[in-house]
Design a protein around this motif. Structure first.
Motif, mmCIF file in Angstrom:
data_model
loop_
_atom_site.group_PDB
_atom_site.id
_atom_site.type_symbol
_atom_site.label_atom_id
_atom_site.label_comp_id
_atom_site.label_asym_id
_atom_site.label_seq_id
_atom_site.Cartn_x
_atom_site.Cartn_y
_atom_site.Cartn_z
ATOM 1 N N UNK A 141 -10.517 -5.283 -11.742
ATOM 2 C CA UNK A 141 -10.999 -5.098 -10.378
ATOM 3 C C UNK A 141 -10.047 -4.157 -9.637
ATOM 4 N N UNK A 142 -10.611 -3.236 -8.860
ATOM 5 C CA UNK A 142 -9.780 -2.244 -8.174
ATOM 6 C C UNK A 142 -9.955 -2.325 -6.663
ATOM 7 N N UNK A 190 -8.923 -3.826 -2.914
ATOM 8 C CA UNK A 190 -7.691 -4.272 -2.270
ATOM 9 C C UNK A 190 -7.930 -5.692 -1.749
ATOM 10 N N UNK A 226 -6.308 -7.652 0.131
ATOM 11 C CA UNK A 226 -5.919 -7.964 1.512
ATOM 12 C C UNK A 226 -6.850 -7.353 2.553
ATOM 13 N N UNK A 227 -7.766 -6.506 2.112
ATOM 14 C CA UNK A 227 -8.714 -5.902 3.046
ATOM 15 C C UNK A 227 -10.076 -6.575 2.915
ATOM 16 N N UNK A 281 -13.913 -2.982 4.835
ATOM 17 C CA UNK A 281 -12.761 -2.068 4.851
ATOM 18 C C UNK A 281 -12.583 -1.385 3.495
ATOM 19 N N UNK A 333 -13.128 2.678 2.951
ATOM 20 C CA UNK A 333 -12.056 3.470 2.329
ATOM 21 C C UNK A 333 -12.650 4.373 1.245
ATOM 22 N N UNK A 334 -13.497 3.788 0.419
ATOM 23 C CA UNK A 334 -14.127 4.563 -0.652
ATOM 24 C C UNK A 334 -15.016 5.668 -0.061
ATOM 25 N N UNK A 370 -12.261 -11.258 3.485
ATOM 26 C CA UNK A 370 -11.265 -10.567 2.655
ATOM 27 C C UNK A 370 -11.673 -10.710 1.192
ATOM 28 N N UNK A 427 -19.791 -0.376 -4.155
ATOM 29 C CA UNK A 427 -18.857 0.714 -3.837
ATOM 30 C C UNK A 427 -19.121 1.936 -4.722
ATOM 31 N N UNK A 438 -2.688 -2.589 -11.182
ATOM 32 C CA UNK A 438 -3.855 -3.335 -10.718
ATOM 33 C C UNK A 438 -5.135 -2.494 -10.821
ATOM 34 N N UNK A 485 -6.120 0.036 -8.759
ATOM 35 C CA UNK A 485 -6.651 0.720 -7.577
ATOM 36 C C UNK A 485 -6.210 2.187 -7.503
#
Lengths: 245, 269
Positions: free
Chosen positions: A87-88, A90, A92-93, A97, A101-102, A133, A149, B94, B96
């Motif tokens: 999984x890529x 984030x 914490x977002x 969000x 970003x993407x 989150x 995404x 990770x 990302x």
């Protein structure tokens, strides 16, 4: 003639002396789901790293929608959506969000991005959870967000690198159905790497990779016919010498 | 249209970094605690032992706390640069980092945007530290706080580029601690952050030469002069040159056909 979503010609790659891919050639057409079947260590991840231009290919050619990944990498990558094995997102977002970003990375403005985010999340029944989150989501839901995404910038080719690993059966099934529906409804080209036989649908194309070489390719029916196997499981066992994934 | 794409992408990368920074309050606090301990404890303790004579940009005798304040700002930026590169190694492990690298923008631009994002965080931390130092009676001329901004940006970029370079060389998170010891400590202690060059020269010529050519020394001097509304051309050239070298090497490191990632085999960004 329909333009190929992905064309791979005589691709070879080695890590030092160790050959990871050996003269690999195959195509993926729009509206076609191609399953890349192979045990662990077959070269699937290396192939994905080359298609996504994380590595450069030294021998052979890769073209996405007619754009050479080495010479016209930016145009090629703009047509590519990817879901990696890990999984890529984030953690914490929030879901939104992460998706914004993407969208920003693909140059999509805020308003258009929010519309597309709503559209893709609704299609995957995740819109209600957009403010949460990512850390709070389970594995299946995270995967759905990653698929949403990967589709935000409307790619022509979707790469899925073992996206269902570690998921429970209903989550896996939901993802398999969703991706196959996208292929039919949106004429999307999909290259799906897996070693799970039950993810293959009857009208999928198959590429069997083993020790860096293609052992069989074509529509499932054709591969069954040429290998004399009764089902995809038998094809896998025959061509990979019963290699356990 | 293409420019708009670049602008949106950069804003996205900077925005994400700032969001992460806001969500990680402990990161902000720990980034401030480290230099504050040096200022309140170390500097106070060594005030008597380490007297600092008049030397530019200072026009009078100064307290040791005043002398090390620019060095501690350098420390904030140094740790922030390393923290950014640590997060890139983490991102790479990770996965990302892969998402960033497969978006349709040139690598140099993506790495540059990452650098700007990290620097923005470092500059915020530096101003927070300067605010506390002001309350502790370490006060520079008011305009110095404006002069220092471009210096902070350049130094932040230079140290961030060093971090980027390191992150391209390091495959696993576990290897990072060792490199920190080999990079952060020599850079910091072999510099003008804690003691002036002439003082180092008194004890060792070799150490003096090393400290003089240490990019961190030049970065600290650039900050020190800017804080007192002065311009240090040598420090500016040296810092800018260091930035260029580190950044070029980092871009090479992340190049899909030439970089270290391929040579090491399998460690995709």
């Amino acid at each position: 003639m329909t333009e190929l979503a992905l064309a791979i010609e005589n691709l070879s790659f080695a890590y030092g002396a160790k050959k990871a891919l050996d003269d690999v050639s195959f195509d993926v057409r729009p509206g076609e789901c191609t399953i890349l079947l192979g045990p662990n260590g077959a070269g699937k991840s290396t192939l994905f790293s080359l298609i996504t231009h994380l590595y450069d290919s030294r021998q052979g050619r890769i073209a996405l929608c007619g754009f050479d990944i080495k010479k016209q990498s930016l145009k090629a990558l703009a047509r590519l959506g990817v879901v990696f094995q890990q999984t890529t997102l984030d953690p914490d977002l929030s879901v939104t969000q992460n998706l914004r970003y993407h969208a920003a990375l693909h140059g999509i403005g805020r308003k258009a991005a929010d519309n597309r985010i709503q559209e893709e999340l609704e299609r995957l029944n995740m819109f209600e959870r957009r403010g949460e989150k990512v850390r709070q989501l389970n594995g299946g839901h995270r995967r759905r967000v990653e698929i949403a995404r990967a589709l935000l910038h409307r790619p022509s080719l979707l790469l899925l690198d073992e996206p269902t690993v570690g998921l429970d059966v209903p989550s896996r099934q939901a993802i398999v159905e969703h991706v196959h529906a996208l292929v039919k409804e949106q004429n999307l080209a999909v290259l799906w790497a897996t070693h799970l036989i039950d993810e293959i649908a009857a009208d999928d194309s198959l590429v069997v990779l083993h020790r860096g070489q293609i052992k069989a390719k074509g529509k499932l029916d054709y591969v069954l016919q040429t290998t004399g196997a009764n089902d995809a499981g038998e094809v896998f066992n025959k061509l990979t010498e019963g290699h356990k994934g | 249209m293409r420019l708009l794409h670049y602008w949106r992408a950069m804003m996205g990368i900077v925005g994400r970094e700032l969001l992460r920074f806001l969500h990680q309050r402990e990161r902000f606090i720990s980034a401030l605690v480290r230099p504050l301990v040096w200022l309140f404890v170390f500097a106070a303790g060594f005030r008597a032992a380490l007297g600092v004579a008049i030397s530019p940009p200072y026009e009078t005798y100064i307290l040791y706390e005043v002398y090390i304040t620019p060095g501690l700002i350098g420390m904030i930026l140094l740790f922030n640069g390393m923290q950014s590169s640590l997060s890139m190694v983490y991102d790479r492990e990770m996965g990302s980092m892969r998402m960033l690298m497969v978006c349709p923008l040139p690598r140099w631009f993506l790495l540059g945007s990452k650098l700007i994002a990290g620097t923005a965080v470092g500059v915020l931390q530096s101003y927070a530290f300067l605010g506390i130092a002001w309350a502790y009676d370490i006060q520079a001329p008011l305009m110095g706080y404006v002069w220092i901004l471009p210096a902070l940006v350049l130094v932040g970029m230079m140290l961030g580029a060093l971090g980027l370079l390191l992150s391209s060389l390091i495959r696993q998170l576990e290897n990072f601690a060792g490199v920190m010891n080999f990079v952060i400590f020599p850079l910091f202690f072999m510099s003008t952050a804690l003691y002036p060059l002439w003082k180092i020269k008194e004890s060792s010529e070799i150490l003096h030469t090393l400290a003089h050519y240490n990019p961190f020394s030049q970065a600290v001097e650039l900050i020190r002069f800017a804080l007192y509304e002065q311009f240090n051309l040598d420090a500016l050239i040296f810092t800018a040159l260091s930035f260029f070298v580190f950044m070029s090497a980092a871009i090479f490191g992340y190049n899909p056909s030439k970089g270290m990632m391929v040579r090491k085999g399998g460690g995709a960004p």
